[in-house]
Design an enzyme around this catalytic site. Structure first.
Site, PDB file in Angstrom:
ATOM      1  N   GLU A 106      -4.928   2.433  -4.132  1.00 39.34           N
ATOM      2  CA  GLU A 106      -3.379   2.348  -4.239  1.00 39.34           C
ATOM      3  C   GLU A 106      -2.505   1.190  -3.760  1.00 39.34           C
ATOM      4  O   GLU A 106      -1.641   1.122  -3.231  1.00 39.34           O
ATOM      5  CB  GLU A 106      -2.731   3.640  -3.325  1.00 39.34           C
ATOM      6  CG  GLU A 106      -3.163   3.589  -1.670  1.00 39.34           C
ATOM      7  CD  GLU A 106      -4.511   4.026  -1.481  1.00 39.34           C
ATOM      8  OE1 GLU A 106      -4.620   4.353  -0.193  1.00 39.34           O
ATOM      9  OE2 GLU A 106      -5.157   4.134  -2.327  1.00 39.34           O
ATOM     10  N   ASP A 158       0.683  -1.236  -0.074  1.00 41.97           N
ATOM     11  CA  ASP A 158      -0.056  -0.175   0.096  1.00 41.97           C
ATOM     12  C   ASP A 158       0.987   1.124   0.078  1.00 41.97           C
ATOM     13  O   ASP A 158       1.808   1.473   0.647  1.00 41.97           O
ATOM     14  CB  ASP A 158      -0.781  -0.067   1.311  1.00 41.97           C
ATOM     15  CG  ASP A 158      -1.699   1.178   1.447  1.00 41.97           C
ATOM     16  OD1 ASP A 158      -2.868   0.875   0.862  1.00 41.97           O
ATOM     17  OD2 ASP A 158      -1.507   2.165   1.522  1.00 41.97           O
ATOM     18  N   ILE A 159       0.617   2.183  -1.085  1.00 39.65           N
ATOM     19  CA  ILE A 159       1.321   3.402  -0.908  1.00 39.65           C
ATOM     20  C   ILE A 159       1.115   4.132   0.333  1.00 39.65           C
ATOM     21  O   ILE A 159      -0.094   4.472   0.634  1.00 39.65           O
ATOM     22  CB  ILE A 159       0.957   4.115  -2.326  1.00 39.65           C
ATOM     23  CG1 ILE A 159       1.503   3.594  -3.267  1.00 39.65           C
ATOM     24  CG2 ILE A 159       1.900   5.423  -2.201  1.00 39.65           C
ATOM     25  CD1 ILE A 159       0.953   4.071  -4.931  1.00 39.65           C
TER      26      ILE A 159
END
Length: 365
Positions: A265, A222-223
Site C-alpha cells: 500500500e 502509505d495508506i
C-alpha cells in the site's frame, strides 16, 4: 545553378539530402528514449524547430486504458481553454478517418471530416495550422498539431507537409515502442509504474539535476491502517482502495512527473524540477484529496487517509547523489508522519532525519 530535366535544382537536392540526414539523426535520438513523457517532449521541440512553428502539442492514446487520446500537458507555447476537456474518444469517427489516411491535414480539412462535432470544436480551440496522425500497424497512437507557421505567409508547402509526414511515420514507431514499455512496466491494479521503473527514471532525473542544478523531489505515501481494511472487508475491497488512491494521485500530478506503486500500500512520486516548498504543497494536496474522497464499497462509506514523506534534491542543501538515498529520506519522513498521528505530511529536513534514527527501532507501520 544547374537544373535537371524535371526542374529540380542542385540546391533542392542539397536540401533534401540535408533533411534526410536530419531525419536519420532524429530517429536515432528518439529511438534511444523510452520514457513516454520525455519522448513526447523531444518530439514537440524537434518538430517546432524543423517545421518553424510557434508552438506544438500532442494527443496520446493511453496505452493502459486504450480508450481515449489525451493532451494533458503535452504542449508547448499553446494556450488551451481551461474549461475544455482535451480528449478524443478512441471510438470517434475522426480516428477511423485519420487511421485510414495518415497524412498532414489543415484544421479546415479536419472540420470538413467531422462537421459540427465536439471533437472539431475542441481541436479548433487550439488554433492548429496542421494536424498529423501518428499511425503504426494501422493504429493511431498519437495526434500531433502545430501552431502558427513562421514562413511562407503562414502556409505550409507541399514539401513541408511531406517532411512532417515522414517525421510522424518515424516518431510513431518510437511512441509505439515507448507505449509497449509503459504496459510492461505498469501495475495492472493501480495503473502506476513498478518500483524498478521508478528507480530507473529517478536515476536519470538525478543525473540531469546534478548537471543543471535543478531540484528533483520525491514523495512517499502509505495508506493508513490498510491491513484493517483487508481484514474487515476483504482483499477485493483492498484492491478497490488501491485503485482509487492511485487514480487520485495520478490526477494530482503532471504528466511529466512519475508515480509508482512501491509495494503493498506504499506509493512513490517523483516531481521533476520541483522545489521543496512546491513538493510539500503537492503532497498536502494529495493527502487532502484522499481524505475528502468518498470511498464507497458494497454500499459502505469508508474513510481513507494517507501519511506522507517528502524530500528534495538540492545541490546546496541536499546533494543526494543516488535514487536510493532520496527514496530512503522520503521513507524516513513518512515514518515520522506515521509515528506522529498519521494523516499528515513531513518534509525530511536535517532535524527530522537526525531525530527519527532514535525512534525507528521497533516501530511497526
Amino acid at each position: 545553378m544547374g537544373v535537371d530535366s524535371v526542374g529540380t535544382s542542385k540546391l533542392d537536392y542539397e536540401k533534401q539530402i540535408y533533411d534526410l540526414n536530419q531525419m536519420l539523426l532524429l530517429f536515432r535520438s528518439l529511438s534511444s528514449t523510452f520514457e513516454l513523457s520525455k519522448l513526447i517532449e523531444s518530439i514537440l521541440y524537434t518538430t517546432m524547430a524543423q517545421m518553424r512553428v510557434t508552438g506544438a502539442g500532442m494527443f496520446i492514446l493511453d496505452p493502459i486504458q486504450d480508450n481515449a487520446y489525451e493532451m494533458g500537458d503535452y504542449y508547448i507555447n499553446v494556450d488551451p481553454d481551461p474549461i475544455i476537456v482535451y480528449s478524443i474518444p478512441r471510438a470517434s469517427p475522426l480516428i477511423e478517418k485519420l487511421e485510414a489516411k495518415p497524412i498532414a491535414y489543415t484544421m479546415q480539412e479536419v472540420k470538413a471530416m467531422i462537421p459540427g462535432t465536439k471533437e472539431a470544436r475542441m481541436l479548433d480551440s487550439l488554433n492548429p495550422t496542421l494536424l498529423i496522425p501518428f499511425v503504426t500497424k494501422k493504429k493511431m497512437n498519437g495526434l500531433l498539431f502545430l501552431g502558427e507557421h513562421l514562413e511562407f505567409g503562414g502556409e505550409f508547402s507541399a514539401y513541408d507537409k511531406k517532411q512532417i509526414e515522414d517525421i510522424a511515420s518515424l516518431a510513431a514507431i518510437t511512441v509505439n515502442n515507448a507505449s509497449l514499455l509503459e504496459i510492461s512496466s505498469t501495475d495492472m491494479t493501480t495503473h502506476l509504474k513498478f518500483k524498478y521503473y521508478f528507480f530507473n527514471v529517478l536515476s536519470d532525473r538525478l543525473e540531469e539535476a546534478l548537471a543543471s542544478n535543478v531540484p528533483v523531489s520525491v514523495l512517499m505515501f502509505d495508506i493508513d491502517f490498510f491491513k484493517s481494511v483487508n481484514d474487515s472487508y476483504g482483499h477485493a475491497c483492498g484492491d478497490y482502495i488501491l485503485e482509487k488512491v492511485a487514480h487520485i494521485i495520478k490526477k494530482s500530478i503532471r504528466s511529466r512527473d512519475l508515480a509508482s506503486r512501491y509495494g503493498g500500500e506504499e506509493f512513490t512520486i517523483m516531481l521533476n524540477k520541483t522545489t521543496s516548498v512546491n513538493a510539500v504543497k503537492v503532497a498536502e494536496r494529495i493527502r487532502h484529496n484522499i481524505e475528502q474522497y468518498d470511498f464507497i464499497y458494497n454500499n459502505k462509506h469508508l474513510r481513507i487517509t494517507l501519511s506522507g514523506g517528502v524530500t528534495t534534491f538540492s545541490a546546496e542543501e541536499n546533494p543526494a547523489k543516488s535514487a536510493n538515498l532520496l527514496v530512503d529520506q522520503a521513507d524516513r519522513a513518512l515514518y515520522f508522519s506515521k509515528e506522529h498521528g498519521r494523516n499528515c505530511v513531513t518534509f525530511a529536513d536535517a532535524a527530522i532525519l537526525a531525530s527519527i534514527e532514535h525512534h525507528k527501532e521497533g516501530f511497526l507501520k
